[in-house]
Design a protein around this motif. Structure first.
Motif, PDB file in Angstrom:
ATOM      1  N   THR A  39       0.851  -1.188   0.000  1.00 26.16           N
ATOM      2  CA  THR A  39       0.000   0.000   0.000  1.00 26.16           C
ATOM      3  C   THR A  39       0.881   1.229   0.000  1.00 26.16           C
ATOM      4  O   THR A  39       1.921   1.282   0.645  1.00 26.16           O
ATOM      5  N   ARG A  40       0.432   2.248  -0.698  1.00 27.68           N
ATOM      6  CA  ARG A  40       1.237   3.454  -0.856  1.00 27.68           C
ATOM      7  C   ARG A  40       0.383   4.658  -0.529  1.00 27.68           C
ATOM      8  O   ARG A  40      -0.631   4.902  -1.160  1.00 27.68           O
ATOM      9  N   PRO A  41       0.755   5.470   0.463  1.00 26.93           N
ATOM     10  CA  PRO A  41      -0.030   6.642   0.786  1.00 26.93           C
ATOM     11  C   PRO A  41       0.060   7.669  -0.313  1.00 26.93           C
ATOM     12  O   PRO A  41       1.004   7.688  -1.089  1.00 26.93           O
ATOM     13  N   PRO A  42      -0.931   8.561  -0.407  1.00 25.06           N
ATOM     14  CA  PRO A  42      -0.880   9.600  -1.423  1.00 25.06           C
ATOM     15  C   PRO A  42       0.375  10.440  -1.264  1.00 25.06           C
ATOM     16  O   PRO A  42       0.852  10.693  -0.170  1.00 25.06           O
ATOM     17  N   ALA A  43       0.939  10.852  -2.397  1.00 23.15           N
ATOM     18  CA  ALA A  43       2.172  11.633  -2.368  1.00 23.15           C
ATOM     19  C   ALA A  43       1.933  12.971  -1.692  1.00 23.15           C
ATOM     20  O   ALA A  43       0.952  13.663  -1.956  1.00 23.15           O
ATOM     21  N   ALA A  44       2.816  13.326  -0.752  1.00 20.56           N
ATOM     22  CA  ALA A  44       2.707  14.607  -0.074  1.00 20.56           C
ATOM     23  C   ALA A  44       3.207  15.709  -0.987  1.00 20.56           C
ATOM     24  O   ALA A  44       3.803  15.470  -2.027  1.00 20.56           O
ATOM     25  N   ALA A  45       2.948  16.957  -0.561  1.00 18.45           N
ATOM     26  CA  ALA A  45       3.447  18.080  -1.343  1.00 18.45           C
ATOM     27  C   ALA A  45       4.967  18.022  -1.369  1.00 18.45           C
ATOM     28  O   ALA A  45       5.609  17.674  -0.376  1.00 18.45           O
ATOM     29  N   PRO A  46       5.573  18.326  -2.515  1.00 20.46           N
ATOM     30  CA  PRO A  46       7.023  18.212  -2.624  1.00 20.46           C
ATOM     31  C   PRO A  46       7.749  19.214  -1.729  1.00 20.46           C
ATOM     32  O   PRO A  46       7.293  20.329  -1.519  1.00 20.46           O
ATOM     33  N   LYS A  47       8.898  18.812  -1.214  1.00 16.19           N
ATOM     34  CA  LYS A  47       9.736  19.704  -0.433  1.00 16.19           C
ATOM     35  C   LYS A  47      10.423  20.694  -1.361  1.00 16.19           C
ATOM     36  O   LYS A  47      10.532  20.470  -2.560  1.00 16.19           O
ATOM     37  N   ALA A  48      10.894  21.785  -0.781  1.00 15.18           N
ATOM     38  CA  ALA A  48      11.584  22.792  -1.586  1.00 15.18           C
ATOM     39  C   ALA A  48      12.816  22.204  -2.253  1.00 15.18           C
ATOM     40  O   ALA A  48      13.106  22.500  -3.418  1.00 15.18           O
ATOM     41  N   SER A  49      13.547  21.330  -1.545  1.00 22.72           N
ATOM     42  CA  SER A  49      14.748  20.733  -2.132  1.00 22.72           C
ATOM     43  C   SER A  49      14.399  19.856  -3.322  1.00 22.72           C
ATOM     44  O   SER A  49      15.154  19.787  -4.303  1.00 22.72           O
ATOM     45  N   ALA A  50      13.236  19.178  -3.260  1.00 18.74           N
ATOM     46  CA  ALA A  50      12.813  18.338  -4.375  1.00 18.74           C
ATOM     47  C   ALA A  50      12.463  19.181  -5.593  1.00 18.74           C
ATOM     48  O   ALA A  50      12.762  18.796  -6.725  1.00 18.74           O
ATOM     49  N   LEU A  51      11.833  20.321  -5.366  1.00 16.77           N
ATOM     50  CA  LEU A  51      11.477  21.196  -6.482  1.00 16.77           C
ATOM     51  C   LEU A  51      12.727  21.777  -7.140  1.00 16.77           C
ATOM     52  O   LEU A  51      12.797  21.875  -8.371  1.00 16.77           O
ATOM     53  N   VAL A  52      13.706  22.159  -6.322  1.00 18.15           N
ATOM     54  CA  VAL A  52      14.965  22.677  -6.879  1.00 18.15           C
ATOM     55  C   VAL A  52      15.667  21.587  -7.677  1.00 18.15           C
ATOM     56  O   VAL A  52      16.160  21.818  -8.792  1.00 18.15           O
ATOM     57  N   ALA A  53      15.700  20.366  -7.122  1.00 22.53           N
ATOM     58  CA  ALA A  53      16.333  19.247  -7.822  1.00 22.53           C
ATOM     59  C   ALA A  53      15.598  18.936  -9.117  1.00 22.53           C
ATOM     60  O   ALA A  53      16.227  18.627 -10.140  1.00 22.53           O
ATOM     61  N   LEU A  54      14.263  19.012  -9.097  1.00 19.67           N
ATOM     62  CA  LEU A  54      13.480  18.747 -10.301  1.00 19.67           C
ATOM     63  C   LEU A  54      13.758  19.795 -11.371  1.00 19.67           C
ATOM     64  O   LEU A  54      13.858  19.468 -12.561  1.00 19.67           O
ATOM     65  N   PRO A 112      27.358  15.783 -16.193  1.00 18.12           N
ATOM     66  CA  PRO A 112      26.062  16.287 -15.727  1.00 18.12           C
ATOM     67  C   PRO A 112      24.901  15.327 -15.991  1.00 18.12           C
ATOM     68  O   PRO A 112      24.000  15.191 -15.158  1.00 18.12           O
ATOM     69  N   LEU A 113      24.911  14.647 -17.151  1.00 17.76           N
ATOM     70  CA  LEU A 113      23.778  13.778 -17.480  1.00 17.76           C
ATOM     71  C   LEU A 113      23.906  12.386 -16.877  1.00 17.76           C
ATOM     72  O   LEU A 113      23.025  11.930 -16.142  1.00 17.76           O
ATOM     73  N   SER A 114      24.988  11.681 -17.191  1.00 16.08           N
ATOM     74  CA  SER A 114      25.115  10.290 -16.756  1.00 16.08           C
ATOM     75  C   SER A 114      25.322  10.155 -15.257  1.00 16.08           C
ATOM     76  O   SER A 114      25.034   9.105 -14.694  1.00 16.08           O
ATOM     77  N   VAL A 115      25.839  11.192 -14.595  1.00 18.99           N
ATOM     78  CA  VAL A 115      26.048  11.132 -13.149  1.00 18.99           C
ATOM     79  C   VAL A 115      25.139  12.129 -12.425  1.00 18.99           C
ATOM     80  O   VAL A 115      24.368  11.762 -11.542  1.00 18.99           O
ATOM     81  N   GLY A 116      25.218  13.409 -12.821  1.00 18.80           N
ATOM     82  CA  GLY A 116      24.456  14.438 -12.119  1.00 18.80           C
ATOM     83  C   GLY A 116      22.953  14.252 -12.201  1.00 18.80           C
ATOM     84  O   GLY A 116      22.252  14.292 -11.185  1.00 18.80           O
ATOM     85  N   ALA A 117      22.435  14.050 -13.423  1.00 17.92           N
ATOM     86  CA  ALA A 117      20.988  13.882 -13.581  1.00 17.92           C
ATOM     87  C   ALA A 117      20.495  12.642 -12.840  1.00 17.92           C
ATOM     88  O   ALA A 117      19.394  12.632 -12.280  1.00 17.92           O
ATOM     89  N   PHE A 118      21.310  11.598 -12.816  1.00 15.50           N
ATOM     90  CA  PHE A 118      20.958  10.379 -12.107  1.00 15.50           C
ATOM     91  C   PHE A 118      20.798  10.651 -10.610  1.00 15.50           C
ATOM     92  O   PHE A 118      19.824  10.226  -9.983  1.00 15.50           O
ATOM     93  N   LEU A 119      21.732  11.388 -10.010  1.00 11.03           N
ATOM     94  CA  LEU A 119      21.652  11.698  -8.588  1.00 11.03           C
ATOM     95  C   LEU A 119      20.476  12.624  -8.284  1.00 11.03           C
ATOM     96  O   LEU A 119      19.792  12.462  -7.278  1.00 11.03           O
ATOM     97  N   LEU A 120      20.227  13.588  -9.172  1.00 17.39           N
ATOM     98  CA  LEU A 120      19.079  14.481  -8.968  1.00 17.39           C
ATOM     99  C   LEU A 120      17.772  13.707  -9.049  1.00 17.39           C
ATOM    100  O   LEU A 120      16.847  13.940  -8.259  1.00 17.39           O
ATOM    101  N   TYR A 121      17.690  12.787  -9.999  1.00 20.93           N
ATOM    102  CA  TYR A 121      16.484  11.972 -10.148  1.00 20.93           C
ATOM    103  C   TYR A 121      16.219  11.171  -8.870  1.00 20.93           C
ATOM    104  O   TYR A 121      15.088  11.119  -8.382  1.00 20.93           O
ATOM    105  N   LEU A 122      17.270  10.575  -8.315  1.00 20.52           N
ATOM    106  CA  LEU A 122      17.106   9.801  -7.087  1.00 20.52           C
ATOM    107  C   LEU A 122      16.625  10.691  -5.940  1.00 20.52           C
ATOM    108  O   LEU A 122      15.777  10.283  -5.145  1.00 20.52           O
ATOM    109  N   HIS A 123      17.176  11.904  -5.870  1.00 20.08           N
ATOM    110  CA  HIS A 123      16.763  12.808  -4.793  1.00 20.08           C
ATOM    111  C   HIS A 123      15.280  13.142  -4.905  1.00 20.08           C
ATOM    112  O   HIS A 123      14.558  13.137  -3.898  1.00 20.08           O
ATOM    113  N   VAL A 124      14.810  13.429  -6.125  1.00 18.84           N
ATOM    114  CA  VAL A 124      13.395  13.748  -6.317  1.00 18.84           C
ATOM    115  C   VAL A 124      12.524  12.543  -5.969  1.00 18.84           C
ATOM    116  O   VAL A 124      11.477  12.678  -5.317  1.00 18.84           O
TER     117      VAL A 124
END
Length: 318
Positions: free
Chosen positions: A4-19, A228-240
């Motif tokens: 079971t998965r609860p509804p997604a909460a509002a994103p944190k500011a850090s998640a929005l910056v990472a996105l 930036p893409l193969s490493v940076g984008a991957f880490l940002l994606y995980l953070h989001v």
């Protein structure tokens, strides 16, 4: 125990910056790949990119002392690499030879929508009316985009190749979920290694010259694709994903084409025609409606799956 998965909460500011950063990085990928074509052949560009990224990812694996997966877990990582890196990059890089960056990014934004239909094909979930509506919007949008008289050097075979690449990327993401999970860094290290081997063989089979670029512009584009893409984008994606949700992270793949279109217009002189913009809006709307909007009702949750040390499924595990 249930998934079971609860509804997604509002994103944190850090998640929005990472996105936001993730969206900007993804938007530059088609342009960077096309820039490398001034000196490098398409398959060799893809092979060189992942060959340079592999030591970085394996370095992280060794530093963190992550053990190599075994059994079905290893098989899943290898399959993921073959589909999403090896085969997908073959079609994507060939498609970009004769497809402007803005148009290519629109076609690649169908990955979340394709994932929905491939999940249904594999029996993971059912196709809903919302999914059919999203597919219809995307199909009309792609038709408008392909029929744009200002398409320049675009060709239907190359645009079709980009859609095949998007489908292979989506298929790899769906299939890997049917295998025991491995640490994401390890999965990606294995993926780029397997994918690099496939791309290298394809480049040799195509008779491409394995040359090292000499122009600073090519090296800058290649460095962008690797770090930036193969490493940076991957880490940002995980953070989001961890700070918000996987669905939230998927919006980066849908929003980035708008940035690509604007950047391609300024940096590469690609024309933005009204018909093309209409098609782009429909494709992006189809991806959001068909794949990213929250469903009104969820199917009954399935029990968790358990695996032994070799990655074999243990039946009736709760």
């Amino acid at each position: 125990m249930q998934n079971t998965r609860p509804p997604a909460a509002a994103p944190k500011a850090s998640a929005l910056v990472a996105l936001l950063l993730l969206t900007l990085l993804l938007a530059g990928a088609p342009l960077a790949i096309r820039i490398t074509y001034a000196e490098l052949a398409p398959f060799w560009t893809a092979a060189l990119r992942v060959m340079l990224a592999a030591p970085i990812l394996w370095g992280i694996v060794i530093y963190k002392r992550i053990p190599l997966p075994r059994g079905r877990a290893l098989m899943g990582a290898v399959l993921y690499g073959a589909l999403t890196v090896g085969l997908a990059f073959l079609f994507i890089n060939w498609g970009l030879v004769a497809t402007p960056a803005g148009r290519a990014s629109i076609l690649m934004s169908t990955v979340p929508l394709m994932s929905v239909f491939l999940s249904a094909l594999h029996g993971v979930e059912r196709i809903t009316r919302r999914g059919l509506l999203g597919a219809s919007l995307a199909l009309v949008g792609i038709t408008l985009t392909a029929a744009n008289p200002a398409a320049g050097q675009s060709s239907l075979p190359h645009m079709a190749a980009l859609l095949v690449g998007a489908a292979l990327s989506a298929e790899g993401g769906v299939l890997v979920k049917r295998f025991p999970p491995s640490p994401v860094i390890m999965t990606n290290a294995i993926a780029v290694t397997v994918g690099g081997a496939i791309l290298g063989v394809a480049s040799l089979a195509a008779g491409e010259a394995w040359i090292i670029p000499v122009q600073a512009r090519t090296w800058a584009a290649l460095a962008y694709l690797v770090i930036p893409l193969s490493v940076g984008a991957f880490l940002l994606y995980l953070h989001v994903v961890h700070a918000w949700s996987a669905t939230g992270a998927s919006y980066g793949f849908v929003v980035s084409p708008l940035v690509t279109i604007a950047a391609a217009s300024v940096l590469a002189g690609e024309e933005i025609a009204p018909k093309f913009l209409s098609g782009a809006v429909l494709v992006l709307a189809g991806a959001v409606v068909g794949a990213l909007l929250p469903a009104k009702a969820r199917h009954a949750a399935l029990p968790d799956r358990c695996y032994d040390a070799e990655g074999r499924l243990i039946p009736d595990c709760t």
